[in-house]
Design an enzyme around this catalytic site. Structure first.
Site, PDB file in Angstrom:
ATOM      1  N   HIS A  68      67.211  45.076  49.527  1.00  0.00           N
ATOM      2  CA  HIS A  68      66.891  43.647  49.610  1.00  0.00           C
ATOM      3  C   HIS A  68      67.527  42.910  48.433  1.00  0.00           C
ATOM      4  O   HIS A  68      67.227  43.194  47.282  1.00  0.00           O
ATOM      5  CB  HIS A  68      65.368  43.431  49.572  1.00  0.00           C
ATOM      6  CG  HIS A  68      64.717  43.718  50.881  1.00  0.00           C
ATOM      7  ND1 HIS A  68      63.447  43.320  51.178  1.00  0.00           N
ATOM      8  CD2 HIS A  68      65.182  44.357  51.984  1.00  0.00           C
ATOM      9  CE1 HIS A  68      63.148  43.709  52.416  1.00  0.00           C
ATOM     10  NE2 HIS A  68      64.187  44.343  52.910  1.00  0.00           N
ATOM     11  N   TYR A  81      56.143  36.444  49.610  1.00  0.00           N
ATOM     12  CA  TYR A  81      54.944  36.289  48.796  1.00  0.00           C
ATOM     13  C   TYR A  81      54.434  34.870  49.032  1.00  0.00           C
ATOM     14  O   TYR A  81      55.186  33.909  48.807  1.00  0.00           O
ATOM     15  CB  TYR A  81      55.262  36.457  47.306  1.00  0.00           C
ATOM     16  CG  TYR A  81      55.635  37.870  46.915  1.00  0.00           C
ATOM     17  CD1 TYR A  81      56.912  38.366  47.124  1.00  0.00           C
ATOM     18  CD2 TYR A  81      54.701  38.714  46.316  1.00  0.00           C
ATOM     19  CE1 TYR A  81      57.251  39.657  46.755  1.00  0.00           C
ATOM     20  CE2 TYR A  81      55.032  40.010  45.935  1.00  0.00           C
ATOM     21  CZ  TYR A  81      56.310  40.476  46.156  1.00  0.00           C
ATOM     22  OH  TYR A  81      56.636  41.759  45.797  1.00  0.00           O
ATOM     23  N   PRO A  98      49.292  45.097  41.878  1.00  0.00           N
ATOM     24  CA  PRO A  98      50.540  45.385  42.604  1.00  0.00           C
ATOM     25  C   PRO A  98      51.446  44.176  42.844  1.00  0.00           C
ATOM     26  O   PRO A  98      52.541  44.341  43.376  1.00  0.00           O
ATOM     27  CB  PRO A  98      50.048  45.961  43.941  1.00  0.00           C
ATOM     28  CG  PRO A  98      48.656  45.465  44.089  1.00  0.00           C
ATOM     29  CD  PRO A  98      48.103  45.273  42.724  1.00  0.00           C
ATOM     30  N   LYS A 132      55.273  46.919  40.308  1.00  0.00           N
ATOM     31  CA  LYS A 132      55.712  47.633  39.103  1.00  0.00           C
ATOM     32  C   LYS A 132      55.136  49.045  38.932  1.00  0.00           C
ATOM     33  O   LYS A 132      55.710  49.855  38.212  1.00  0.00           O
ATOM     34  CB  LYS A 132      55.346  46.822  37.852  1.00  0.00           C
ATOM     35  CG  LYS A 132      56.159  45.568  37.678  1.00  0.00           C
ATOM     36  CD  LYS A 132      57.569  45.879  37.229  1.00  0.00           C
ATOM     37  CE  LYS A 132      58.523  44.773  37.564  1.00  0.00           C
ATOM     38  NZ  LYS A 132      59.563  45.095  38.495  1.00  0.00           N
ATOM     39  N   TYR A 189      61.445  41.144  38.167  1.00  0.00           N
ATOM     40  CA  TYR A 189      61.152  41.778  39.456  1.00  0.00           C
ATOM     41  C   TYR A 189      62.075  42.983  39.699  1.00  0.00           C
ATOM     42  O   TYR A 189      61.628  44.026  40.170  1.00  0.00           O
ATOM     43  CB  TYR A 189      61.318  40.742  40.576  1.00  0.00           C
ATOM     44  CG  TYR A 189      60.773  41.189  41.911  1.00  0.00           C
ATOM     45  CD1 TYR A 189      59.409  41.131  42.181  1.00  0.00           C
ATOM     46  CD2 TYR A 189      61.620  41.684  42.899  1.00  0.00           C
ATOM     47  CE1 TYR A 189      58.903  41.549  43.387  1.00  0.00           C
ATOM     48  CE2 TYR A 189      61.126  42.104  44.120  1.00  0.00           C
ATOM     49  CZ  TYR A 189      59.763  42.036  44.358  1.00  0.00           C
ATOM     50  OH  TYR A 189      59.264  42.451  45.570  1.00  0.00           O
TER      51      TYR A 189
HETATM   52  C1  LIG Z   1      45.576  52.217  46.762  1.00  0.00           C
HETATM   53  C2  LIG Z   1      46.789  51.931  45.907  1.00  0.00           C
HETATM   54  C3  LIG Z   1      47.782  51.051  46.356  1.00  0.00           C
HETATM   55  C4  LIG Z   1      48.908  50.776  45.577  1.00  0.00           C
HETATM   56  N1  LIG Z   1      49.862  49.902  46.024  1.00  0.00           N
HETATM   57  C5  LIG Z   1      50.948  49.653  45.245  1.00  0.00           C
HETATM   58  C6  LIG Z   1      51.963  48.758  45.640  1.00  0.00           C
HETATM   59  O1  LIG Z   1      51.874  48.138  46.713  1.00  0.00           O
HETATM   60  N2  LIG Z   1      53.034  48.570  44.808  1.00  0.00           N
HETATM   61  C7  LIG Z   1      53.162  49.230  43.599  1.00  0.00           C
HETATM   62  O2  LIG Z   1      54.171  49.087  42.865  1.00  0.00           O
HETATM   63  N3  LIG Z   1      52.221  50.083  43.203  1.00  0.00           N
HETATM   64  C8  LIG Z   1      51.141  50.310  43.986  1.00  0.00           C
HETATM   65  N4  LIG Z   1      50.199  51.163  43.579  1.00  0.00           N
HETATM   66  C9  LIG Z   1      50.443  51.838  42.317  1.00  0.00           C
HETATM   67  C10 LIG Z   1      51.382  53.037  42.490  1.00  0.00           C
HETATM   68  O3  LIG Z   1      51.102  53.691  43.696  1.00  0.00           O
HETATM   69  C11 LIG Z   1      51.164  53.935  41.298  1.00  0.00           C
HETATM   70  O4  LIG Z   1      51.555  53.205  40.151  1.00  0.00           O
HETATM   71  C12 LIG Z   1      51.909  55.256  41.366  1.00  0.00           C
HETATM   72  O5  LIG Z   1      51.367  56.077  42.368  1.00  0.00           O
HETATM   73  C13 LIG Z   1      51.841  55.964  40.019  1.00  0.00           C
HETATM   74  O6  LIG Z   1      52.323  57.259  40.139  1.00  0.00           O
HETATM   75  P1  LIG Z   1      51.721  58.423  39.252  1.00  0.00           P
HETATM   76  O7  LIG Z   1      52.498  59.645  39.611  1.00  0.00           O
HETATM   77  O8  LIG Z   1      51.656  57.990  37.844  1.00  0.00           O
HETATM   78  O9  LIG Z   1      50.196  58.555  39.700  1.00  0.00           O
HETATM   79  P2  LIG Z   1      49.575  58.974  41.110  1.00  0.00           P
HETATM   80  O10 LIG Z   1      50.435  58.549  42.224  1.00  0.00           O
HETATM   81  O11 LIG Z   1      48.171  58.509  41.100  1.00  0.00           O
HETATM   82  O12 LIG Z   1      49.617  60.546  41.077  1.00  0.00           O
HETATM   83  C14 LIG Z   1      48.711  61.304  40.307  1.00  0.00           C
HETATM   84  C15 LIG Z   1      48.517  62.642  40.975  1.00  0.00           C
HETATM   85  O13 LIG Z   1      47.665  63.446  40.169  1.00  0.00           O
HETATM   86  C16 LIG Z   1      46.712  64.082  40.999  1.00  0.00           C
HETATM   87  N5  LIG Z   1      45.552  64.414  40.167  1.00  0.00           N
HETATM   88  C17 LIG Z   1      44.563  63.579  39.752  1.00  0.00           C
HETATM   89  N6  LIG Z   1      43.675  64.258  39.001  1.00  0.00           N
HETATM   90  C18 LIG Z   1      44.106  65.537  38.932  1.00  0.00           C
HETATM   91  C19 LIG Z   1      43.625  66.703  38.313  1.00  0.00           C
HETATM   92  N7  LIG Z   1      42.490  66.695  37.593  1.00  0.00           N
HETATM   93  N8  LIG Z   1      44.311  67.845  38.454  1.00  0.00           N
HETATM   94  C20 LIG Z   1      45.454  67.865  39.176  1.00  0.00           C
HETATM   95  N9  LIG Z   1      45.977  66.789  39.802  1.00  0.00           N
HETATM   96  C21 LIG Z   1      45.312  65.641  39.667  1.00  0.00           C
HETATM   97  C22 LIG Z   1      46.448  63.076  42.091  1.00  0.00           C
HETATM   98  O14 LIG Z   1      45.902  63.656  43.257  1.00  0.00           O
HETATM   99  C23 LIG Z   1      47.844  62.521  42.331  1.00  0.00           C
HETATM  100  O15 LIG Z   1      48.550  63.252  43.287  1.00  0.00           O
HETATM  101  C24 LIG Z   1      49.056  51.429  44.327  1.00  0.00           C
HETATM  102  C25 LIG Z   1      48.063  52.311  43.885  1.00  0.00           C
HETATM  103  C26 LIG Z   1      46.935  52.552  44.636  1.00  0.00           C
HETATM  104  C27 LIG Z   1      45.875  53.484  44.109  1.00  0.00           C
END
Ligand SMILES: Cc1cc2nc3c(=O)[nH]c(=O)nc-3n(C[C@H](O)[C@H](O)[C@H](O)COP(=O)(O)OP(=O)(O)OC[C@H]3O[C@@H](n4cnc5c(N)ncnc54)[C@H](O)[C@@H]3O)c2cc1C
Length: 381
Positions: free
Chosen positions: A72, A197, A288, A292, A376
């Site tokens: 995009h 948006y 969200p 980011k 962005y």
């Molecule tokens: C419902 C929701 C909607 C979202 N929508 C958007 C969006 O539209 N746009 C956007 O930019 N961001 C969005 N986000 C944010 C984005 O998804 C996150 O910033 C991103 O997933 C971060 O990645 P991460 O790997 O740091 O954490 P996560 O994706 O949370 O991954 C962490 C992993 O660790 C695992 N875990 C947790 N505790 C333990 C443990 N004790 N032992 C072992 N494993 C464990 C979890 O199961 C998970 O698989 C959203 C988040 C949520 C919760």
């Protein structure tokens, strides 16, 4: 068991870190407490900055992304019943790519399992020991101890790693918002070729997409709201009202998923405690609105992988500050976009006029539009 880096969490941060380290010959073990199916089906983010797509390509994960990702060059802002386009590419030279977090995670898991390197799902009772350092956990009923040189806490906001740092050694900042997003995934081709948006007196709405066939749409709701109070017809009615502008027609389709996501800003610093390094949502979250969260998680582990590969005390010491500069820029941008586009239920007419004035400014001033666009697509200096 011994490895160089014990990685807790198989989300985007943990999986990309494992891939980046593997490419450079560093051993790691990834521990995830959910099942593979659950992790791959979790619908979350979907907008990738160019820095994120470049990183995925460099890590050997570009094939499906380049085939299926939708590039995009711009985005739309709708307010006062008019739609305006911001040309991200013309303003910044960069674009964003629509490719679901589910797909990023599937590609990363497939690469990890194909390589034969360890990735364990459904582990229980993960405990971090920074003194040894080691990670202890249970898998299939058997207790394990994983000794490692470094531990990467990539376990998301509700994980155990941040809590393993003594309270006195970590500072946190937090902001709660008086609204949440109700999101639907709809089996219908997007009604727009770029994200819209919208700020409307009834609240915020976003028309996004996951592919050429699937639309992802959101409406601002109360954080205490319940999806049961939002039958499909009510969601579509709000979307029609809030996204309305001349010449725009919203197509409806079967709703495949519906959920409410609360909004919060949070930062914990520093991101390092001895051999434990926090990355992604484990250390910081954003609402969200600025798209980011996923991109910040990926950016953290790019810096972390370089620091771990370098291995020098200077490189490891620099990890936290290098990430936090970008994190705070994204915090501000996400907070600012959220305030401009949402309707605060406790706000008054003065707040509404300020938001409208800001929207007029970013759609009429090239300087203001460039600032929005630069943030962005990803700003990292
Ligand atoms: C419902 C929701 C909607 C979202 N929508 C958007 C969006 O539209 N746009 C956007 O930019 N961001 C969005 N986000 C944010 C984005 O998804 C996150 O910033 C991103 O997933 C971060 O990645 P991460 O790997 O740091 O954490 P996560 O994706 O949370 O991954 C962490 C992993 O660790 C695992 N875990 C947790 N505790 C333990 C443990 N004790 N032992 C072992 N494993 C464990 C979890 O199961 C998970 O698989 C959203 C988040 C949520 C919760």
């Amino acid at each position: 068991m011994r490895t160089q880096v014990g990685i807790i969490g198989a989300g985007p941060a943990g999986l990309l870190l494992a891939q980046l380290l593997a490419v450079r010959g560093i051993d790691s073990v990834v521990l995830e407490n959910h099942s593979r199916d659950y992790v791959q089906a979790r619908i979350r983010a979907g907008i990738l900055e160019q820095g994120t797509t470049d990183a995925l390509r460099d890590a050997g994960l570009g094939a499906r992304l380049d085939r299926e990702g939708l590039v995009h060059d711009g985005l739309r802002l709708t307010f006062d019943g008019e739609q305006h386009r911001l040309d991200l590419r013309a303003l910044t030279g960069r674009a964003v790519t629509i490719y679901g977090q589910t797909e990023v995670v599937k590609d990363l898991i497939a690469a990890r399992l194909d390589s034969g390197a360890p990735l364990h799902f459904e582990v229980d009772d993960v405990r971090v020991d920074v003194a040894t350092p080691a990670v202890r956990y249970r898998h299939e009923g058997v207790e394990h101890e994983l000794r490692c040189d470094a531990i990467a806490g990539c376990d998301g906001f509700h994980g155990v790693c941040r809590a393993a740092i003594p309270e006195a050694e970590v500072t946190t900042w937090e902001r709660a918002y008086p609204f949440a997003w109700l999101g639907i995934l709809a089996d219908v081709a997007p009604s727009t070729d770029e994200l819209i948006y919208a700020r409307h007196e009834r609240g915020f709405a976003l028309h996004s997409m996951r592919s050429r066939e699937r639309s992802r749409l959101y409406v601002q709701v109360d954080p205490g709201d319940d999806v049961a109070r939002w039958p499909d017809a009510r969601v579509w009615e709000e979307l029609h009202a809030r996204l309305a502008s001349d010449g725009f027609a919203l197509a409806e389709g079967p709703v495949l998923e519906k959920s409410i996501t609360p909004m919060r800003s949070f930062v914990a610093a520093p991101l390092r405690h001895g051999p434990l390094f926090l990355a992604g949502d484990a250390a910081h979250i954003v609402p969200p609105t600025g798209a980011k969260g996923l991109n910040l998680a990926m950016a953290d582990v790019l810096v972390l992988a370089d620091a771990l590969i370098d291995g020098s005390p200077a490189a490891l010491d620099a990890y936290s500050d290098r990430c936090l500069r970008r994190v705070w820029r994204a915090q501000h941008f996400s907070w600012w976009m959220t305030g401009m586009l949402h309707v605060d239920p406790a706000g008054d007419a003065y707040d509404r006029e300020l938001a409208r004035s800001q929207l007029r400014y970013v759609t009429r001033s090239r300087a203001a539009a460039t600032s929005l666009a630069e943030n962005y697509v990803g700003y990292d200096r």
